[in-house]
Design a protein around this motif. Sequence first.
Motif, PDB file in Angstrom:
ATOM      1  N   UNK A 211       0.857  -1.183   0.000  1.00  0.00           N
ATOM      2  CA  UNK A 211       0.000   0.000   0.000  1.00  0.00           C
ATOM      3  C   UNK A 211       0.894   1.234   0.000  1.00  0.00           C
ATOM      4  N   UNK A 212       0.411   2.298  -0.618  1.00  0.00           N
ATOM      5  CA  UNK A 212       1.209   3.515  -0.771  1.00  0.00           C
ATOM      6  C   UNK A 212       0.716   4.620   0.159  1.00  0.00           C
ATOM      7  N   UNK A 213       1.669   5.379   0.690  1.00  0.00           N
ATOM      8  CA  UNK A 213       1.299   6.585   1.440  1.00  0.00           C
ATOM      9  C   UNK A 213       0.903   7.665   0.432  1.00  0.00           C
ATOM     10  N   UNK A 214      -0.363   8.084   0.481  1.00  0.00           N
ATOM     11  CA  UNK A 214      -0.821   9.111  -0.458  1.00  0.00           C
ATOM     12  C   UNK A 214      -0.892  10.492   0.183  1.00  0.00           C
ATOM     13  N   UNK A 215      -0.793  10.523   1.519  1.00  0.00           N
ATOM     14  CA  UNK A 215      -0.925  11.826   2.170  1.00  0.00           C
ATOM     15  C   UNK A 215      -0.448  11.714   3.614  1.00  0.00           C
ATOM     16  N   UNK A 216       0.170  12.770   4.096  1.00  0.00           N
ATOM     17  CA  UNK A 216       0.431  12.939   5.517  1.00  0.00           C
ATOM     18  C   UNK A 216      -0.319  14.183   5.980  1.00  0.00           C
ATOM     19  N   UNK A 217      -0.873  14.108   7.163  1.00  0.00           N
ATOM     20  CA  UNK A 217      -1.654  15.226   7.685  1.00  0.00           C
ATOM     21  C   UNK A 217      -1.085  15.643   9.031  1.00  0.00           C
ATOM     22  N   UNK A 218      -0.649  16.899   9.093  1.00  0.00           N
ATOM     23  CA  UNK A 218      -0.104  17.453  10.332  1.00  0.00           C
ATOM     24  C   UNK A 218      -1.229  18.134  11.111  1.00  0.00           C
ATOM     25  N   UNK A 219      -1.227  17.925  12.430  1.00  0.00           N
ATOM     26  CA  UNK A 219      -2.296  18.461  13.273  1.00  0.00           C
ATOM     27  C   UNK A 219      -1.710  19.259  14.432  1.00  0.00           C
ATOM     28  N   UNK A 220      -1.174  20.447  14.158  1.00  0.00           N
ATOM     29  CA  UNK A 220      -0.531  21.249  15.204  1.00  0.00           C
ATOM     30  C   UNK A 220      -1.525  22.141  15.938  1.00  0.00           C
TER      31      UNK A 220
END
Length: 290
Positions: free
Chosen positions: A118-127
Amino acid sequence: MNYNMKKYTGNHLNEVIDLMEYSYEEPFVLHIVKQQKYEFVYLAYEEENLVGLIVTWKSKLHPNCLYFRVYSNPASSQNVELQLIQYVKQNEMVKLPLQTSLWETTKKLMELYEQLDMNIIRKTYMPKLDLDQHFQVLDQSNYDLKSLKDIMDNQQLMEQLTALVKRNYEETHLANPVADLSLKEWQQLYDDAILEGSFLLCNPVNQNIIAYSFLHETEYETELEIGWSGVDQLGHLPLLHVLAYNQITFAKRNGYAALIGEFDTTSPYALEILKLFPYDTCPVWITFQG
């Protein structure tokens, strides 16, 4: 070890909830199970004990993939999650890509999804941005600053804004395309924005919208959330700092202590605003597809 797989039919809900609570329990996934809004759920048993489950569902906004989460008892064998995913692929007609999200600290599942190609399609930062500090005043004299409240009765500007929101969102979600929605339907997607705290910048000559950023309430009384943001062309990205500054000012003036946000790596607009936030302790939410 091979587990006894059973399709969930709504029975033994408390047992399912107890297992989900071993992991990070996302309230919306639990709601999907309780309200039977899932596509299918499979349970993995070790003798008479429930040790794993997989929940799948679809999204009206993103209909081109099948979302899922897996949960397991940490005392169970290492491969219960793998067997659940394999069982689904063998016993269900899954025609859409599978997609899931998890915290990057969940190393066991991260390694499993990589093993499954499976591929990483997105990273989401939550600061979180604490507002008890000084912020630099930004010059906005070359543009007309308006709030969402200011343009609510201007049909032309609202349609222009919504068309820009639609374009930007679609272009930043190419790996998981958006449903074909009308402008009216798109407008409904952000109708929970705080009208006085959501801002846009207009060209003073022709009043064309060149940047926007929405602000939303959260479950916490002391925090607000920066939502969708964007510009008409990438050269205007720095203008998002002007809008964010006005949102900071709005939040401080109304007694809020912090701003939060979910900033995707697929969005240059989100990444531009992320520059204003502290970075070192920011949790990261990883999305896999495959």
